[in-house]
Scaffold this motif. Sequence first.
Motif, PDB file in Angstrom:
ATOM      1  N   ALA A 189       0.823  -1.207   0.000  1.00 52.06           N
ATOM      2  CA  ALA A 189       0.000   0.000   0.000  1.00 52.06           C
ATOM      3  C   ALA A 189       0.853   1.251   0.000  1.00 52.06           C
ATOM      4  O   ALA A 189       0.544   2.231  -0.701  1.00 52.06           O
ATOM      5  N   GLN A 190       1.940   1.247   0.756  1.00 52.54           N
ATOM      6  CA  GLN A 190       2.796   2.424   0.838  1.00 52.54           C
ATOM      7  C   GLN A 190       3.546   2.653  -0.474  1.00 52.54           C
ATOM      8  O   GLN A 190       3.758   3.784  -0.895  1.00 52.54           O
ATOM      9  N   GLN A 191       3.920   1.567  -1.150  1.00 56.26           N
ATOM     10  CA  GLN A 191       4.576   1.684  -2.455  1.00 56.26           C
ATOM     11  C   GLN A 191       3.568   2.135  -3.520  1.00 56.26           C
ATOM     12  O   GLN A 191       3.882   2.961  -4.383  1.00 56.26           O
ATOM     13  N   GLU A 192       2.353   1.588  -3.446  1.00 62.28           N
ATOM     14  CA  GLU A 192       1.341   1.916  -4.446  1.00 62.28           C
ATOM     15  C   GLU A 192       0.876   3.357  -4.316  1.00 62.28           C
ATOM     16  O   GLU A 192       0.565   4.006  -5.323  1.00 62.28           O
ATOM     17  N   LEU A 193       0.820   3.863  -3.099  1.00 53.22           N
ATOM     18  CA  LEU A 193       0.466   5.269  -2.901  1.00 53.22           C
ATOM     19  C   LEU A 193       1.418   6.165  -3.679  1.00 53.22           C
ATOM     20  O   LEU A 193       0.981   7.066  -4.412  1.00 53.22           O
ATOM     21  N   LYS A 216     -11.882   3.774 -18.032  1.00 56.25           N
ATOM     22  CA  LYS A 216     -11.307   2.453 -18.319  1.00 56.25           C
ATOM     23  C   LYS A 216      -9.816   2.545 -18.602  1.00 56.25           C
ATOM     24  O   LYS A 216      -9.031   1.700 -18.158  1.00 56.25           O
ATOM     25  N   ALA A 217      -9.415   3.588 -19.351  1.00 57.76           N
ATOM     26  CA  ALA A 217      -7.993   3.763 -19.649  1.00 57.76           C
ATOM     27  C   ALA A 217      -7.198   4.007 -18.371  1.00 57.76           C
ATOM     28  O   ALA A 217      -6.076   3.510 -18.209  1.00 57.76           O
ATOM     29  N   THR A 218      -7.785   4.742 -17.434  1.00 60.57           N
ATOM     30  CA  THR A 218      -7.099   5.005 -16.170  1.00 60.57           C
ATOM     31  C   THR A 218      -6.972   3.738 -15.343  1.00 60.57           C
ATOM     32  O   THR A 218      -5.932   3.490 -14.725  1.00 60.57           O
ATOM     33  N   LEU A 219      -8.025   2.935 -15.305  1.00 61.60           N
ATOM     34  CA  LEU A 219      -7.961   1.669 -14.568  1.00 61.60           C
ATOM     35  C   LEU A 219      -6.816   0.809 -15.081  1.00 61.60           C
ATOM     36  O   LEU A 219      -6.068   0.213 -14.296  1.00 61.60           O
ATOM     37  N   LYS A 220      -6.660   0.784 -16.387  1.00 61.53           N
ATOM     38  CA  LYS A 220      -5.578  -0.004 -16.982  1.00 61.53           C
ATOM     39  C   LYS A 220      -4.224   0.599 -16.648  1.00 61.53           C
ATOM     40  O   LYS A 220      -3.278  -0.119 -16.291  1.00 61.53           O
ATOM     41  N   ALA A 221      -4.111   1.931 -16.725  1.00 62.48           N
ATOM     42  CA  ALA A 221      -2.831   2.597 -16.448  1.00 62.48           C
ATOM     43  C   ALA A 221      -2.409   2.401 -14.995  1.00 62.48           C
ATOM     44  O   ALA A 221      -1.236   2.153 -14.704  1.00 62.48           O
ATOM     45  N   LEU A 226       0.946  -0.642 -10.309  1.00 61.45           N
ATOM     46  CA  LEU A 226       0.829  -1.168  -8.949  1.00 61.45           C
ATOM     47  C   LEU A 226       1.815  -2.312  -8.760  1.00 61.45           C
ATOM     48  O   LEU A 226       1.730  -3.323  -9.469  1.00 61.45           O
ATOM     49  N   PRO A 227       2.749  -2.196  -7.812  1.00 53.80           N
ATOM     50  CA  PRO A 227       3.748  -3.264  -7.613  1.00 53.80           C
ATOM     51  C   PRO A 227       3.108  -4.621  -7.350  1.00 53.80           C
ATOM     52  O   PRO A 227       3.609  -5.648  -7.797  1.00 53.80           O
ATOM     53  N   GLY A 228       1.991  -4.626  -6.635  1.00 48.59           N
ATOM     54  CA  GLY A 228       1.342  -5.897  -6.338  1.00 48.59           C
ATOM     55  C   GLY A 228       0.256  -6.272  -7.313  1.00 48.59           C
ATOM     56  O   GLY A 228      -0.358  -7.334  -7.187  1.00 48.59           O
ATOM     57  N   GLY A 229       0.016  -5.429  -8.322  1.00 48.72           N
ATOM     58  CA  GLY A 229      -1.072  -5.688  -9.246  1.00 48.72           C
ATOM     59  C   GLY A 229      -2.409  -5.595  -8.535  1.00 48.72           C
ATOM     60  O   GLY A 229      -2.494  -5.240  -7.369  1.00 48.72           O
ATOM     61  N   ALA A 489      17.001  -7.693 -10.714  1.00 48.74           N
ATOM     62  CA  ALA A 489      15.604  -7.908 -11.081  1.00 48.74           C
ATOM     63  C   ALA A 489      15.038  -6.695 -11.808  1.00 48.74           C
ATOM     64  O   ALA A 489      15.534  -5.579 -11.642  1.00 48.74           O
ATOM     65  N   PRO A 490      14.023  -6.899 -12.645  1.00 41.92           N
ATOM     66  CA  PRO A 490      13.418  -5.772 -13.370  1.00 41.92           C
ATOM     67  C   PRO A 490      12.896  -4.712 -12.402  1.00 41.92           C
ATOM     68  O   PRO A 490      12.575  -4.992 -11.244  1.00 41.92           O
ATOM     69  N   LEU A 491      12.825  -3.499 -12.890  1.00 44.99           N
ATOM     70  CA  LEU A 491      12.322  -2.405 -12.079  1.00 44.99           C
ATOM     71  C   LEU A 491      10.848  -2.613 -11.754  1.00 44.99           C
ATOM     72  O   LEU A 491      10.077  -3.123 -12.581  1.00 44.99           O
ATOM     73  N   GLN A 492      10.483  -2.231 -10.534  1.00 45.13           N
ATOM     74  CA  GLN A 492       9.072  -2.191 -10.191  1.00 45.13           C
ATOM     75  C   GLN A 492       8.419  -1.048 -10.972  1.00 45.13           C
ATOM     76  O   GLN A 492       9.079  -0.095 -11.373  1.00 45.13           O
ATOM     77  N   PRO A 493       7.086  -1.133 -11.189  1.00 44.10           N
ATOM     78  CA  PRO A 493       6.411  -0.071 -11.953  1.00 44.10           C
ATOM     79  C   PRO A 493       6.670   1.329 -11.407  1.00 44.10           C
ATOM     80  O   PRO A 493       6.900   2.265 -12.167  1.00 44.10           O
ATOM     81  N   ALA A 494       6.637   1.484 -10.074  1.00 48.11           N
ATOM     82  CA  ALA A 494       6.879   2.805  -9.487  1.00 48.11           C
ATOM     83  C   ALA A 494       8.316   3.260  -9.722  1.00 48.11           C
ATOM     84  O   ALA A 494       8.579   4.445  -9.949  1.00 48.11           O
ATOM     85  N   GLU A 495       9.254   2.312  -9.690  1.00 43.65           N
ATOM     86  CA  GLU A 495      10.659   2.652  -9.940  1.00 43.65           C
ATOM     87  C   GLU A 495      10.867   3.065 -11.396  1.00 43.65           C
ATOM     88  O   GLU A 495      11.623   3.997 -11.688  1.00 43.65           O
ATOM     89  N   ARG A 496      10.168   2.376 -12.292  1.00 41.88           N
ATOM     90  CA  ARG A 496      10.300   2.734 -13.715  1.00 41.88           C
ATOM     91  C   ARG A 496       9.728   4.129 -13.974  1.00 41.88           C
ATOM     92  O   ARG A 496      10.283   4.896 -14.758  1.00 41.88           O
ATOM     93  N   LEU A 497       8.623   4.458 -13.296  1.00 45.61           N
ATOM     94  CA  LEU A 497       8.072   5.799 -13.441  1.00 45.61           C
ATOM     95  C   LEU A 497       9.083   6.854 -13.014  1.00 45.61           C
ATOM     96  O   LEU A 497       9.236   7.898 -13.651  1.00 45.61           O
ATOM     97  N   MET A 498       9.799   6.574 -11.926  1.00 39.83           N
ATOM     98  CA  MET A 498      10.787   7.522 -11.427  1.00 39.83           C
ATOM     99  C   MET A 498      11.944   7.661 -12.420  1.00 39.83           C
ATOM    100  O   MET A 498      12.415   8.777 -12.694  1.00 39.83           O
ATOM    101  N   MET A 499      12.405   6.544 -12.976  1.00 42.95           N
ATOM    102  CA  MET A 499      13.500   6.586 -13.956  1.00 42.95           C
ATOM    103  C   MET A 499      13.063   7.345 -15.205  1.00 42.95           C
ATOM    104  O   MET A 499      13.821   8.168 -15.746  1.00 42.95           O
TER     105      MET A 499
END
Length: 623
Positions: A189-193, A216-221, A226-229, A489-499
């Motif tokens: 939850a803290q990572q997803e926030l 719908k597009a936002t739900l997909k994005a 979300l790191p945990g999906g 390991a591959p970047l988490q989604p939040a980490e990729r956003l930061m990069m």
Amino acid sequence: MADAVPLLKTVADGLAFHTVDELKKLLNLLPIQPSGTRKAELIDAISTQLTGKSLKTLWKSLDDIQQAAVAEAVHNTHGHHDGEAFLAKYGQAPDWGSRDTYSYAREPSKLRLFFLSTGMYSRVVYLPVEMQAELKAYVPKPKALALDRSDQPPEELTVERRYYDFERRTLIQETVEVPITAYETERLAQQELAAVLRLVHLGRVSVSDKTYMPTKATLKAIAEVLPGGDYYAEADDPETDQNRPPSDPIGAIKPFAWPMLLQAAKLVTLEGKKLKLTKAGQKALTADPAKTIQSIWKKWLKTTLLDELRRVDSIKGQTGKGKRGLTAVSSRRGEIATALTQCPVGQWVLFKDLERFLIASHQTFTVSRNPENLYISEPGYGNLYDTVGVWSILEGSYLRCLLFEYAATLGLLDIAFVPPYDAPGGDWQSFWGADDLSFLSRYDGLTAFRLTPLGAFCLELTPDYDAPEITADTTLRVLPNLDIVLMGAPLQPAERLMMDTFTLQTSDAVWKLDRDQALKATAEGHDLKAFQTFLTEASADALPQPVKQFFKDCLSRSTSLQDRGLARLIECKEASLATLIANDSRTKKYCYLAGDRHLVMPTDQETRFRSGLRKLGYSLPLS
């Protein structure tokens, strides 16, 4: 009529409401013979046995559950027998007697001698006050109400499947063991926030300007970052399983919840159809996530942005007549939050046990004052008026949604669940048209939950919160030439956003630190220090000196200029006049000298500047 009966004071008061035939049946339960057959004589004969040693002997002859019913009335409910609460606490109703198939011939049990009412078989029964006072001397207090808990959630759920196979033209019945998924939420939850806040900052979160619900597009994005999906992956969709009947899609849960939570907490605001971070939202990017989540939860408890019942799509009529009968959502949430404070931290509680606990402890809440205006499938056949099981349909569905979609998404609860189409059937299945439903709601699969330390902090059970240590699986190598190479390991989604925000990607596993990109990001409100901290923690080695210098230079350049707000440029006819105004005590606080003949005046100081000018003997024409 039973509802109008006052609390019975004497045994005779209660017996007076019974017929002669009913009194004779009660008398047959006692070791005496009547002295007469008239009603008054029967009442007198029974009353003499419901006091003193005779009453104590009669009480001892009751079975354990019957004695528990008496104990509850004597010590907890002021003489009233609450059948629903008793059933929830003890798991069974006391024996009131027998009856034939058509309920015509009824024979009372001895318990009917204790509980009296307007009729022998009325639902509302009371223990007379004079009897309560006597019984209190020797009837022990009932067992304390406790919420069952365990160290581990159940691993499997036995499910009875029954469906019609149209190809084989036969009814299929099977018993299967469905594995239960245990899902830990506190760290995620803290990572997803942070991930969702960054996605908002990038302008990729859109909602309806009428319902404020994500597109719908936002739900997909959101699901992609979300790191945990989401709780249910696409692989759980029954359409991908050829060995089971087709079912309705479950739909998004966490991707829907996050935009609603952020809006309720005023961390974002709507501009057009896109969400934009407020000042509070920008601060939340670098603030303690636990405190931010605590604030979000408190504000969600009070918000009117969404009634969680709207997320139970199968319950119709919520936007029509049924809307007027719905109770205040803040009241419902408050009752549930109070119940959660009574749950053990770190131990699992079955959802059905929580429901029983709420009912047994009289902590229930009401979703609708007029359930007859709500229905399933068809208002003429499926309305929820005065229906057995309405609690499990309305209140139960609401409770599941709040716990599953909001409390768990925020990390307050770890949850254990099965797919909703594998959940045991409920009372809703008896409604006309319900045969077409795969499940009542996407939350039906919630089986158990566990209050987390973060949840205890948000519910103010603990004053402080110690965040669990986060171990980074991603390993980066930051090179002196400002390249960043992915080694682990591959970047988490939040980490990729930061990069993507601060660097330029030059290949699949290589990014480049770029000053223009970094300065652009800081100008948009992104925190360069947070990115530097991330690289430091994820790097296999200490950051090279050129990289440290890069960050030092960018931080200096990004803080060297400050936006002080809007101002007006004023041209003076002579340089001496500009110097006079810029240095006079009546105007110098409200303007700055710019060159020889120009003054800069902040727009928020215009009134004071004009007043000082007039005292100085000058005026500034309106533009």
